[in-house]
Motif scaffolding. Structure first.
Motif, PDB file in Angstrom:
ATOM      1  N   ARG A  33       1.401  -1.379   0.053  1.00  0.00           N
ATOM      2  CA  ARG A  33       0.139  -0.016   0.266  1.00  0.00           C
ATOM      3  C   ARG A  33       0.661   0.977  -0.054  1.00  0.00           C
ATOM      4  N   THR A  34       0.779   2.129  -1.095  1.00  0.00           N
ATOM      5  CA  THR A  34       1.514   3.052  -0.729  1.00  0.00           C
ATOM      6  C   THR A  34       1.000   4.690  -0.726  1.00  0.00           C
ATOM      7  N   GLY A  42      -0.440  -9.934 -10.514  1.00  0.00           N
ATOM      8  CA  GLY A  42      -0.583  -9.154  -9.714  1.00  0.00           C
ATOM      9  C   GLY A  42      -1.373  -8.045 -10.679  1.00  0.00           C
ATOM     10  N   ARG A  43      -2.225  -7.171  -9.683  1.00  0.00           N
ATOM     11  CA  ARG A  43      -3.158  -6.225 -10.038  1.00  0.00           C
ATOM     12  C   ARG A  43      -3.021  -4.971  -8.893  1.00  0.00           C
ATOM     13  N   THR A  44      -2.884  -3.741  -9.817  1.00  0.00           N
ATOM     14  CA  THR A  44      -2.771  -2.167  -8.638  1.00  0.00           C
ATOM     15  C   THR A  44      -4.064  -1.915  -8.961  1.00  0.00           C
ATOM     16  N   GLU A  45      -4.369  -1.495  -7.826  1.00  0.00           N
ATOM     17  CA  GLU A  45      -6.141   0.087  -7.776  1.00  0.00           C
ATOM     18  C   GLU A  45      -5.439   0.994  -7.396  1.00  0.00           C
ATOM     19  N   THR A  46      -5.598   2.112  -7.261  1.00  0.00           N
ATOM     20  CA  THR A  46      -5.576   3.170  -7.287  1.00  0.00           C
ATOM     21  C   THR A  46      -6.672   4.414  -6.839  1.00  0.00           C
ATOM     22  N   LYS A  69      -0.650  -9.186  -5.194  1.00  0.00           N
ATOM     23  CA  LYS A  69       0.224 -10.135  -6.314  1.00  0.00           C
ATOM     24  C   LYS A  69      -0.006 -11.431  -5.673  1.00  0.00           C
ATOM     25  N   GLU A  83      -2.042   3.699  -3.144  1.00  0.00           N
ATOM     26  CA  GLU A  83      -2.526   2.456  -4.576  1.00  0.00           C
ATOM     27  C   GLU A  83      -1.750   1.145  -3.613  1.00  0.00           C
ATOM     28  N   THR A  84      -2.575   0.252  -4.019  1.00  0.00           N
ATOM     29  CA  THR A  84      -2.374  -0.990  -3.184  1.00  0.00           C
ATOM     30  C   THR A  84      -2.255  -1.444  -4.937  1.00  0.00           C
ATOM     31  N   PHE A  85      -1.152  -1.963  -4.651  1.00  0.00           N
ATOM     32  CA  PHE A  85      -0.799  -3.812  -5.226  1.00  0.00           C
ATOM     33  C   PHE A  85      -0.875  -5.561  -4.828  1.00  0.00           C
TER      34      PHE A  85
END
Length: 337
Positions: free
Chosen positions: A144-145, A325-329, A160, A156-158
């Motif tokens: 989590r960034t 993996g996937r990233t959601e913002t 995986k 932003e969450t990655f």
């Protein structure tokens, strides 16, 4: 302990204690944000010029589940499994890879592992801080960034899979606001329909005439009882996202909290209203909170029945993480009016 760990040009990260538990304080030129070590909950968000925090703080004490005898957890929170989350929950919590109770046969925490696991600092850059965790039961790694610009935070969450195989998950960003910000708040959201949850009818439901899964006008669903209302009221609903945003505005306090997200991943905004309705331990008829929970599935109901397994009311109810993996913002804004 208040010892500064990192200092950069734009953000400062320090160790702190919040609600009696270890946490991190992130300070930017305009904002202060507290992140809990257990769960990575966003427990507070304030301007550097004041201490008004929109997020819910439970009226019960927090405990470190990992250092507390299970008998004490049950005594304080009423249930061992749900108590694991209740012992540390506050503010904005991540529900992953479950939203609601575990499925039949699963031994998982309520709302999944992410919200009850210990996180660690992954990286610190000029305007951002990242936190990391691995979930052994779910078989997932998460980063989590949080990136800061003026009064906006980009989350932003990655996610995986640890085994490199695709995974179907449930994912909810469970934002909960509380008093004093909650009292007199006006909530708007880009939703076009709302429904009661498929739960047994309770006397505290705000719109019982609609019944389980009954339709409720979105404006009524989004409304929140005033603090002065003496009636015990509480329910769970979902709403269908048309434009992915919600805004909660308290004119008297001069503050506005706004979120935006990806509607393809989170096509639902679940609405949890708690207005002194729950009387069991640890709620004790004292809690006021409003959950604004954008999610991959409509209701926190455990394993969905066949009629909601893939879609509901024209929207999907599933979320898949590919091998890479996937990233959601998500965008969070805390605005002074």
């Amino acid at each position: 302990d208040g010892i500064r760990l990192f200092c950069t040009m734009a953000v400062q990260l320090s160790r702190t204690v919040f609600r009696g538990l270890p946490a991190w304080l992130i300070t930017s030129p305009a904002l202060k944000m507290t992140i809990m070590e257990i769960g990575c909950h966003i427990s507070s968000l304030t301007h550097t010029t004041d201490d008004i925090n929109p997020f819910w703080q439970p009226p019960w004490p927090s405990m470190d589940y990992y250092k507390t005898p299970i008998e004490e957890i049950i005594k304080t929170y009423g249930d061992a499994k749900e108590g694991r989350l209740l012992s540390c929950i506050c503010g904005h919590n991540l529900c992953l890879d479950r939203f609601g109770p575990p499925w039949p046969g699963e031994d998982r925490p309520f709302h999944g592992e992410a919200g009850v696991s210990r996180w660690a600092v992954d990286s610190v850059k000029d305007n951002s801080v990242a936190f990391f965790v691995e979930l052994p039961i779910s078989g997932l790694s998460l980063i989590r960034t949080l990136s800061f610009t003026e009064t906006k935070v980009q989350l932003e969450t990655f996610v995986k899979p640890l085994d490199g195989k695709p995974r179907d998950i449930e994912w909810c960003e469970h934002v909960t606001i509380g008093d004093p910000f909650l009292d007199g708040v006006e909530i708007e959201a880009g939703v076009d329909a709302a429904w009661n949850a498929p739960f047994p009818l309770e006397p505290s439901w705000r719109y019982p005439a609609s019944g389980p899964l009954g339709s409720v006008p979105p404006k009524l669903a989004l409304s929140m009882p005033l603090k002065s209302d003496e009636r015990p009221l509480g329910d769970v609903m979902t709403s269908r996202v048309e434009t992915p945003f919600f805004a909660a505005t308290n004119v008297a306090l001069g503050k506005k909290l706004q979120y935006t997200w990806n509607a393809a991943t989170f096509p639902w905004l679940a609405l949890w209203t708690e207005h002194r309705a729950r009387t069991s331990i640890p709620w004790d008829g004292k809690t006021r909170s409003r959950g604004l929970e954008f999610s991959s599935k409509p209701f926190p109901e455990g394993k969905p029945p066949a009629e909601r397994e893939a879609a509901y009311q024209g929207k999907p109810t599933t979320c898949t993480v590919p091998p890479a993996g996937r990233t959601e913002t998500v965008s969070i804004e805390w605005i002074a009016l």
